[in-house]
Design an enzyme around this catalytic site. Structure first.
Site, short mmCIF file in Angstrom:
data_model
loop_
_atom_site.label_atom_id
_atom_site.label_comp_id
_atom_site.label_asym_id
_atom_site.label_seq_id
_atom_site.Cartn_x
_atom_site.Cartn_y
_atom_site.Cartn_z
N ASP A 161 -24.36 11.32 5.23
CA ASP A 161 -24.53 12.16 6.42
C ASP A 161 -23.63 13.39 6.41
OD1 ASP A 161 -26.40 10.42 7.49
OD2 ASP A 161 -24.96 9.38 8.77
N PRO B 158 -19.50 7.35 20.29
CA PRO B 158 -19.37 5.90 20.07
C PRO B 158 -19.23 5.58 18.59
CG PRO B 158 -21.12 6.36 21.65
CD PRO B 158 -20.69 7.70 21.10
N VAL B 159 -18.32 4.68 18.28
CA VAL B 159 -18.03 4.31 16.88
C VAL B 159 -19.06 3.29 16.40
CG1 VAL B 159 -16.33 3.26 15.34
CG2 VAL B 159 -15.58 4.80 17.18
N GLY B 160 -19.58 3.49 15.20
CA GLY B 160 -20.47 2.51 14.59
C GLY B 160 -21.84 2.40 15.24
N LYS C 286 -24.93 13.48 15.33
CA LYS C 286 -26.32 13.71 14.91
C LYS C 286 -27.18 12.56 15.38
CE LYS C 286 -26.34 10.32 11.70
NZ LYS C 286 -27.29 9.16 11.65
N GLY D 8 -24.54 4.69 14.69
CA GLY D 8 -25.61 5.42 14.02
C GLY D 8 -25.69 6.88 14.40
N GLY E 169 -23.24 9.09 13.47
CA GLY E 169 -22.53 9.87 12.47
C GLY E 169 -21.20 10.43 12.93
N GLY E 170 -20.52 9.74 13.84
CA GLY E 170 -19.26 10.27 14.36
C GLY E 170 -18.21 10.49 13.29
N GLY E 171 -17.99 9.49 12.44
CA GLY E 171 -17.01 9.63 11.37
C GLY E 171 -17.41 10.70 10.37
N SER E 172 -18.70 10.75 10.04
CA SER E 172 -19.18 11.77 9.11
C SER E 172 -19.06 13.16 9.72
CB SER E 172 -20.64 11.49 8.74
OG SER E 172 -20.77 10.27 8.05
#
Length: 292
Positions: A138, A96-98, A13, A100, A102-105
Site C-alpha cells: 500500500d 483505526p489500527v489494523g 485509503k 484495512g 492503510g494507516g501504518g502505510s
C-alpha cells in the site's frame, strides 16, 4: 535557510475494489485494486535538526518502534540517501489500527514525502517509490500526492486516475480485527485449486461514481464474512441506508460506505454493529507543509 521540520497529514485509503490474483514466484499474490484517499488521516511532524533518532507516538498503541512503518520509512530514506543523520518523528494516530485503511502505510508514505521535501537533494519520484515498495504494497500509492489510482502487481504498478467528485464516506469498524495472513488463508481455502485470473478493470470505466459502482468487488468479502457475519450485515445495512458503494476495505475489518449525501452517524450507529466514523473522499491530497 532550509526548513528543519515538515508537517503532513497521512491520509488513509480505501480499496474501492480489490481482486487477488495468482501467487507470484516470489511468494506474493498479485493484486488489482482501485485506491482512493479519504480525509481521515494521522498527523505527523518530522524534524531533521537533531543528532538522535526518535519516534513519539500518541493516540493508539502501535507496538514496538522498530516495527513501526513511519520509523522504518525514515531509516530506509536515510540508508538510501545518506541523509538525515538524525530525525525526530511525532505521530498522532487518528486512523483505526489494523482495519484495512492503510494507516501504518500512510504514515510511511507521509514520512517519505516529508523527508523528500526537506532533503537538500531530493530523490526522484522513481527512487522514492522504490523505497516505498520495500515497505509494503500500500505504501507506493500512499507516497504519491494522488487521490486515486488503479494499481497492479504488489502495488508498484500504478495508473493515476483523475479524482472523482468528493463524496461522504461512512466507516464502520467492528470490535475485532482481521489478520491479513488469515484473510489470505481463508481466501485460498475457499478457492481451492484455481487458475490465475485475468485483469478485469478498465481505467476508462472508472471515470464516474455511477460507472465505477457496479464494477468493484473485494475478493476477501465472502471468506471474511463467513468467519465474521457482522461484515455482511454492515455491508447490507450501509446499502439500505443509501450507500451507492459498500465494501470491505483491504482485508478488513473496516467496512466503508460511499453516499451521495452525508448520512446521519447516529442512525448508522443504532443499526450497525461497530464504531461509525464519517469522513469523505478527496479530490486533492494535503501537501507537505514546511515549518521553521
Amino acid at each position: 535557510m532550509s526548513a528543519r521540520a515538515a508537517r503532513v497529514t497521512a491520509h488513509a485509503k480505501i480499496n474501492l475494489g480489490l481482486r487477488i490474483l495468482a501467487r507470484e514466484a516470489g511468494g506474493y499474490h498479485g493484486l488489482e485494486t482501485v485506491f482512493a484517499r479519504i480525509a481521515l488521516g494521522d498527523l505527523l511532524t518530522v524534524r531533521v535538526d537533531t543528532t538522535g533518532r526518535s519516534l513519539d507516538c500518541a493516540g493508539a498503541d502501535v507496538g514496538p518502534t522498530e516495527r513501526n512503518l513511519a520509523w522504518r520509512a525514515a531509516l530506509a530514506f536515510a540508508d538510501a540517501t545518506g541523509w538525515p543523520r538524525g530525525f525526530a518523528i511525532e505521530l498522532r494516530k487518528c486512523v483505526p489500527v489494523g482495519g484495512g485503511l492503510g494507516g501504518g502505510s500512510a504514515d510511511a508514505g507521509a514520512v517519505l514525502r516529508a523527508l523528500a521535501a526537506l532533503a537538500p537533494h531530493a530523490p526522484s519520484e522513481e527512487e522514492l517509490l522504490r523505497l516505498a515498495i520495500s515497505l509494503g504494497s500500500d505504501v507506493p500509492f500512499l507516497t504519491l500526492a494522488s487521490p486515486m489510482a488503479l494499481a497492479w502487481g504488489r502495488g508498484e504498478r500504478m495508473l493515476r486516475l483523475s479524482p472523482l467528485p468528493e463524496r461522504p464516506v461512512a466507516l464502520v469498524s467492528p470490535d475485532f480485527a482481521v489478520s491479513t495472513a488469515d484473510a489470505y488463508a481463508w481466501l485460498a481455502a475457499s478457492r481451492g485449486a484455481w487458475a490465475p485470473q485475468p485483469l478485469a478493470l478498465d481505467a476508462d470505466a472508472l471515470g464516474s461514481w455511477e460507472s465505477l459502482a457496479p464494477l468493484v468487488t473485494n475478493d476477501f468479502e465472502v471468506p471474511v464474512s463467513l468467519r465474521h457475519p457482522e461484515i455482511a450485515r454492515i455491508i447490507d445495512g450501509l446499502h439500505r441506508a443509501g450507500a451507492s458503494i459498500a465494501r470491505l476495505s483491504g482485508s478488513g475489518s473496516t467496512v466503508f460506505g460511499i453516499f451521495p449525501a452525508p448520512p446521519v452517524a447516529e442512525a448508522l450507529a443504532r443499526e450497525l454493529p461497530g464504531r461509525v466514523m464519517l469522513t469523505r473522499t478527496l479530490e486533492r491530497v494535503t501537501p507537505v507543509e514546511l515549518v521553521e
